[in-house]
Enzyme design. Structure first.
Site, PDB file in Angstrom:
ATOM      1  N   ASP A 265      -2.511   0.867   8.020  1.00 17.10           N
ATOM      2  CA  ASP A 265      -1.293   1.680   7.858  1.00 17.10           C
ATOM      3  C   ASP A 265      -0.194   1.293   8.848  1.00 17.10           C
ATOM      4  O   ASP A 265       0.580   2.144   9.304  1.00 17.10           O
ATOM      5  CB  ASP A 265      -1.615   3.186   8.004  1.00 17.10           C
ATOM      6  CG  ASP A 265      -2.634   3.670   6.983  1.00 17.10           C
ATOM      7  OD1 ASP A 265      -2.680   3.094   5.875  1.00 17.10           O
ATOM      8  OD2 ASP A 265      -3.389   4.608   7.292  1.00 17.10           O
TER       9      ASP A 265
ATOM     10  N   SER B 206       4.979   6.776   2.258  1.00 18.05           N
ATOM     11  CA  SER B 206       5.559   5.476   2.605  1.00 18.05           C
ATOM     12  C   SER B 206       4.874   4.392   1.782  1.00 18.05           C
ATOM     13  O   SER B 206       3.658   4.434   1.591  1.00 18.05           O
ATOM     14  CB  SER B 206       5.308   5.143   4.087  1.00 18.05           C
ATOM     15  OG  SER B 206       5.684   6.203   4.937  1.00 18.05           O
TER      16      SER B 206
ATOM     17  N   HIS C  76       0.944   5.124   1.439  1.00 20.37           N
ATOM     18  CA  HIS C  76       0.280   6.005   2.403  1.00 20.37           C
ATOM     19  C   HIS C  76       0.930   7.392   2.319  1.00 20.37           C
ATOM     20  O   HIS C  76       2.161   7.489   2.316  1.00 20.37           O
ATOM     21  CB  HIS C  76       0.423   5.433   3.817  1.00 20.37           C
ATOM     22  CG  HIS C  76      -0.254   6.277   4.839  1.00 20.37           C
ATOM     23  ND1 HIS C  76      -1.634   6.357   4.940  1.00 20.37           N
ATOM     24  CD2 HIS C  76       0.243   7.117   5.783  1.00 20.37           C
ATOM     25  CE1 HIS C  76      -1.944   7.200   5.913  1.00 20.37           C
ATOM     26  NE2 HIS C  76      -0.820   7.675   6.440  1.00 20.37           N
TER      27      HIS C  76
ATOM     28  N   ASN D 252       0.858  -1.196   0.000  1.00 19.88           N
ATOM     29  CA  ASN D 252       0.000   0.000   0.000  1.00 19.88           C
ATOM     30  C   ASN D 252       0.884   1.232   0.000  1.00 19.88           C
ATOM     31  O   ASN D 252       1.997   1.205   0.509  1.00 19.88           O
ATOM     32  CB  ASN D 252      -0.873  -0.001   1.271  1.00 19.88           C
ATOM     33  CG  ASN D 252      -1.765   1.227   1.363  1.00 19.88           C
ATOM     34  OD1 ASN D 252      -2.425   1.600   0.399  1.00 19.88           O
ATOM     35  ND2 ASN D 252      -1.790   1.879   2.523  1.00 19.88           N
TER      36      ASN D 252
END
Ligand code: GRF
Length: 235
Positions: free
Chosen positions: A147, A138, A111, A109
């Site tokens: 997260d 990130s 972020h 992912n």
């Protein structure tokens, strides 16, 4: 080299998805984008993916009786694409523990903050309110906590005097588009992998530059300098 079959999950604009598609249009890039899944039928990114000849699928929560059924549909769609790696890119749902654990180590992912600071939403406004002078983005492996997974790569930008949420978001987004392809490439090549809750990096014996870890502060006047090197400053 067999390129890793990568599926991107989006909910909206899809600019990070577009950056991944662009990177993967180079046949030497270690991942290929084989599909895009959106939880919203009107996500702008769907049209962009289609225009690049990439298969798309809409999997909406409202079409499924429960969260588990929704997760099962996402899992089935991923399996249908023959997915090796899942890249969340502005995908606004929290996937259930079972699904995340099944794909753990193969799901990443992006972020828009320097984790572990500013998890969750409204990161740019919160960064400005907090008065931080350095902000960024990130890429991390996805774990069931939002997260929270191990960091793969980060890029930093300065917070300038006079910035507002929009100017800061735009500066971060620009580096997101460089960082995500770099990080996905590391994972696809097996140079970054998740083990026991941490990211393990291969020894970059083939690339002296990569083996050098430096600490670099962003220069407000030349904010894009050496971002790729900066991105390699990982845990
Ligand atoms: C990006 O800022 C990303 O970091 C966050 O959501 C935003 C998505 O933008 N997770 P886009 O859809 O990739 O343009």
């Amino acid at each position: 080299m067999s390129r890793k079959r990568t599926v991107v999950l989006i909910s909206g604009r899809g600019s990070n998805m577009t950056a991944l598609i662009a990177a993967a249009s180079d046949p030497t890039y270690p991942a290929e984008i084989v599909g895009v899944i959106s939880d919203r039928a009107n996500a702008a990114g769907l049209g962009i993916a289609q225009s690049r000849g990439i298969a798309t699928k809409v999997v909406q929560r409202a079409d499924h009786p429960s969260k588990d059924a929704y997760d099962a549909a996402i899992d089935a769609a991923l399996t249908g694409f023959g997915t090796d790696i899942v890249a969340l890119a502005g995908y606004m749902r929290i996937l259930g523990r079972g699904l995340v654990e099944k794909w753990q180590g193969r799901m990443v992912n992006i972020h828009p903050a320097l984790l572990p600071a500013f998890k969750g939403l409204d990161t740019h406004a919160r960064a400005i309110r907090a008065g931080v002078r350095i902000h960024g983005c990130s890429v991390h492996f996805v774990t069931p906590e939002m997260d929270d997974g191990p960091i793969i790569a980060q890029a930093a930008v300065p917070v300038m005097v006079g910035d507002n949420e929009d100017t800061l978001a735009a500066r971060v987004l620009k580096v997101e588009h460089r960082l995500y392809p770099l990080a996905l490439g590391l994972v696809a090549e097996g140079k970054a992998r998740m083990e026991k809750g941490h990211t393990l990096f291969a020894h970059f014996a083939d690339d002296a530059d990569n083996a050098t870890s430096v600490v670099m502060a962003p220069d407000p006047l030349r904010e894009e300098r050496d971002l790729e090197q900066l991105a390699r400053i990982t845990p």
